[in-house]
Scaffold this motif. Structure first.
Motif, PDB file in Angstrom:
ATOM      1  N   GLU A 239     -23.415   8.518  19.778  1.00  0.00           N
ATOM      2  CA  GLU A 239     -22.200   8.710  20.323  1.00  0.00           C
ATOM      3  C   GLU A 239     -21.875   7.306  20.481  1.00  0.00           C
ATOM      4  N   LEU A 240     -20.684   6.906  19.732  1.00  0.00           N
ATOM      5  CA  LEU A 240     -20.143   5.384  20.059  1.00  0.00           C
ATOM      6  C   LEU A 240     -18.900   5.861  20.919  1.00  0.00           C
ATOM      7  N   LYS A 241     -18.540   5.120  22.011  1.00  0.00           N
ATOM      8  CA  LYS A 241     -17.523   5.609  22.821  1.00  0.00           C
ATOM      9  C   LYS A 241     -16.468   4.549  22.613  1.00  0.00           C
ATOM     10  N   CYS A 242     -15.164   5.278  22.552  1.00  0.00           N
ATOM     11  CA  CYS A 242     -14.016   4.628  22.330  1.00  0.00           C
ATOM     12  C   CYS A 242     -12.971   5.164  23.510  1.00  0.00           C
ATOM     13  N   ASN A 243     -12.503   4.322  24.272  1.00  0.00           N
ATOM     14  CA  ASN A 243     -11.228   4.804  25.049  1.00  0.00           C
ATOM     15  C   ASN A 243      -9.934   3.967  24.984  1.00  0.00           C
ATOM     16  N   TYR A 244      -8.808   4.463  25.050  1.00  0.00           N
ATOM     17  CA  TYR A 244      -7.550   3.692  24.707  1.00  0.00           C
ATOM     18  C   TYR A 244      -6.517   3.801  25.762  1.00  0.00           C
ATOM     19  N   SER A 245      -5.600   2.921  25.725  1.00  0.00           N
ATOM     20  CA  SER A 245      -4.468   3.010  26.757  1.00  0.00           C
ATOM     21  C   SER A 245      -3.374   2.778  25.949  1.00  0.00           C
ATOM     22  N   TYR A 246      -2.743   4.108  26.102  1.00  0.00           N
ATOM     23  CA  TYR A 246      -1.251   4.112  25.252  1.00  0.00           C
ATOM     24  C   TYR A 246      -0.584   5.404  25.862  1.00  0.00           C
ATOM     25  N   SER A 247       0.698   4.933  26.341  1.00  0.00           N
ATOM     26  CA  SER A 247       1.310   6.269  26.882  1.00  0.00           C
ATOM     27  C   SER A 247       2.218   7.223  25.859  1.00  0.00           C
TER      28      SER A 247
ATOM     29  N   ILE B  98      -6.193  12.459  12.792  1.00  0.00           N
ATOM     30  CA  ILE B  98      -5.197  13.336  12.105  1.00  0.00           C
ATOM     31  C   ILE B  98      -5.801  14.102  11.025  1.00  0.00           C
ATOM     32  N   SER B  99      -6.818  13.722  10.205  1.00  0.00           N
ATOM     33  CA  SER B  99      -7.408  14.296   9.111  1.00  0.00           C
ATOM     34  C   SER B  99      -8.624  15.364   9.560  1.00  0.00           C
ATOM     35  N   ARG B 100      -9.168  15.076  10.871  1.00  0.00           N
ATOM     36  CA  ARG B 100      -9.844  16.060  11.519  1.00  0.00           C
ATOM     37  C   ARG B 100     -11.129  16.218  10.393  1.00  0.00           C
ATOM     38  N   GLU B 101     -11.636  15.169   9.846  1.00  0.00           N
ATOM     39  CA  GLU B 101     -12.701  15.125   8.643  1.00  0.00           C
ATOM     40  C   GLU B 101     -14.031  14.820   9.357  1.00  0.00           C
ATOM     41  N   SER B 102     -14.923  15.023   8.502  1.00  0.00           N
ATOM     42  CA  SER B 102     -16.394  14.511   8.792  1.00  0.00           C
ATOM     43  C   SER B 102     -16.703  13.619   7.518  1.00  0.00           C
ATOM     44  N   ILE B 103     -16.895  12.437   7.989  1.00  0.00           N
ATOM     45  CA  ILE B 103     -17.419  11.509   6.914  1.00  0.00           C
ATOM     46  C   ILE B 103     -18.901  10.798   7.078  1.00  0.00           C
ATOM     47  N   LYS B 104     -19.425  10.999   6.211  1.00  0.00           N
ATOM     48  CA  LYS B 104     -20.792  10.669   6.398  1.00  0.00           C
ATOM     49  C   LYS B 104     -21.632  11.270   7.721  1.00  0.00           C
ATOM     50  N   GLY B 105     -21.499  12.346   7.792  1.00  0.00           N
ATOM     51  CA  GLY B 105     -21.839  13.306   9.068  1.00  0.00           C
ATOM     52  C   GLY B 105     -21.284  12.773  10.235  1.00  0.00           C
ATOM     53  N   PHE B 106     -20.255  11.824  10.175  1.00  0.00           N
ATOM     54  CA  PHE B 106     -19.702  11.348  11.657  1.00  0.00           C
ATOM     55  C   PHE B 106     -18.368  12.154  11.708  1.00  0.00           C
ATOM     56  N   THR B 107     -18.086  12.712  12.934  1.00  0.00           N
ATOM     57  CA  THR B 107     -16.908  13.239  13.499  1.00  0.00           C
ATOM     58  C   THR B 107     -16.356  12.252  14.744  1.00  0.00           C
ATOM     59  N   ALA B 108     -14.977  12.686  15.111  1.00  0.00           N
ATOM     60  CA  ALA B 108     -14.529  11.941  16.164  1.00  0.00           C
ATOM     61  C   ALA B 108     -13.454  12.945  16.784  1.00  0.00           C
ATOM     62  N   ASP B 109     -13.177  13.402  18.066  1.00  0.00           N
ATOM     63  CA  ASP B 109     -12.286  14.169  18.309  1.00  0.00           C
ATOM     64  C   ASP B 109     -11.539  13.482  19.259  1.00  0.00           C
ATOM     65  N   LEU B 110     -10.015  13.440  19.081  1.00  0.00           N
ATOM     66  CA  LEU B 110      -9.104  12.867  20.104  1.00  0.00           C
ATOM     67  C   LEU B 110      -9.206  13.446  21.328  1.00  0.00           C
ATOM     68  N   ASN B 111      -9.315  13.122  22.444  1.00  0.00           N
ATOM     69  CA  ASN B 111      -9.094  13.740  23.780  1.00  0.00           C
ATOM     70  C   ASN B 111      -8.012  12.921  24.648  1.00  0.00           C
ATOM     71  N   LYS B 112      -6.821  13.594  24.713  1.00  0.00           N
ATOM     72  CA  LYS B 112      -5.526  12.976  25.193  1.00  0.00           C
ATOM     73  C   LYS B 112      -5.975  12.973  26.709  1.00  0.00           C
ATOM     74  N   GLY B 113      -6.415  13.856  27.216  1.00  0.00           N
ATOM     75  CA  GLY B 113      -6.590  13.958  28.761  1.00  0.00           C
ATOM     76  C   GLY B 113      -7.571  12.834  29.120  1.00  0.00           C
ATOM     77  N   GLU B 114      -8.577  12.493  28.674  1.00  0.00           N
ATOM     78  CA  GLU B 114      -9.572  11.352  28.881  1.00  0.00           C
ATOM     79  C   GLU B 114      -9.073  10.166  28.106  1.00  0.00           C
ATOM     80  N   THR B 115      -8.041  10.282  27.273  1.00  0.00           N
ATOM     81  CA  THR B 115      -8.024   9.075  26.321  1.00  0.00           C
ATOM     82  C   THR B 115      -8.989   8.397  25.721  1.00  0.00           C
ATOM     83  N   SER B 116      -9.743   9.455  25.020  1.00  0.00           N
ATOM     84  CA  SER B 116     -11.006   9.013  24.354  1.00  0.00           C
ATOM     85  C   SER B 116     -11.092   9.432  23.047  1.00  0.00           C
ATOM     86  N   PHE B 117     -11.654   8.720  22.177  1.00  0.00           N
ATOM     87  CA  PHE B 117     -11.960   8.860  20.975  1.00  0.00           C
ATOM     88  C   PHE B 117     -13.388   8.611  20.225  1.00  0.00           C
ATOM     89  N   HIS B 118     -14.426   9.324  20.873  1.00  0.00           N
ATOM     90  CA  HIS B 118     -15.743   9.017  20.643  1.00  0.00           C
ATOM     91  C   HIS B 118     -16.186   9.449  19.355  1.00  0.00           C
TER      92      HIS B 118
END
Lengths: 110, 115
Positions: free
Chosen positions: A20-28, A51-71
């Motif tokens: 799991e690689l973590k990513c947090n963003y700041s944007y209103s 926006i593609s909601r795809e799995s590439i090379k086994g990787f997935t990432a879900d946008l969580n607007k509540g936590e402003t994350s995209f791990h």
């Protein structure tokens, strides 16, 4: 201000372990999030976009607007996943630029 | 197919000397063009981007400038280099269409060392 934070500069896991690689963003507004990857001796390239909601090379990432994350996640790491990973933010559909995070170097140990 | 070329690949320059890094794109027209700097611990920092000839947006105040004299040519310059300008510079292009999906295509990069 728009900002992308990747809290881990280095991440090391064993082959077959979950990643799991973590990513947090700041944007209103309504963000678009991306993951880019740079393998050894290759150019930086797009891995996936939320926006593609795809799995590439086994990787997935879900946008969580509540936590402003995209791990970025993968259930079973492979040695070829070793690379530099960057999370990037596009500030709306009309924006013509991406803001990148600091990057995480992922090493998969055999 | 589209290609992006960036040169020189490696450059060693003394402090106070000028700089010119060049980037050209082939196989597409009216692309958006970008200069990023990749620094350890600081990630990818957007320096400049351009949506058309002569149109330059600067993201970070600095000792550098950019120009786009032709549709598919993007140049990064400095009149007098500073030690802090050392780094790895990446040129990138994207579709200039309004429905751009957010994909950037990067060059191989130019490593600049200022001594």
């Amino acid at each position: 201000a728009q900002r992308v934070t990747q809290p881990e500069k280095l991440l090391s896991v064993f082959k077959g372990a979950p990643v799991e690689l973590k990513c947090n963003y700041s944007y209103s507004g309504s963000p678009e999030l991306f993951w880019y990857v740079q393998y050894s001796r290759q150019r930086l390239q797009l891995l996936l976009r939320h926006i593609s909601r795809e799995s590439i090379k086994g990787f997935t990432a879900d946008l969580n607007k509540g936590e402003t994350s995209f791990h970025l996640k993968k259930p079973f790491a492979q040695e070829e996943d070793s690379a530099m990973y960057y999370c990037a933010l596009r500030t709306g559909q009309g924006a013509q630029k991406l803001v990148f995070g600091q990057g995480t170097r992922l090493t998969i140990n055999p | 197919s589209q290609t992006i070329h960036q040169w020189p690949a490696t450059l060693v320059q003394p402090v106070g000397s000028p700089l010119s890094l060049e980037c050209t794109v082939e196989g597409t027209s009216n692309p958006n063009l970008y200069w990023y700097r990749q620094a350890a611990g600081r990630g990818l920092q957007l320096l400049f981007y351009s949506v058309g000839i002569g149109q330059i947006s600067s993201e970070v105040p600095q000792n550098l400038s950019a120009s786009r004299p032709q549709d598919r040519q993007f140049i990064l310059s400095s009149k007098k280099l500073l030690l802090s300008d050392s780094g790895f510079y990446l040129c990138a292009w994207s579709s200039g269409l309004a429905l751009w999906a957010g994909e950037l295509f990067f060059g191989e990069g130019s490593r600049l060392t200022v001594l």
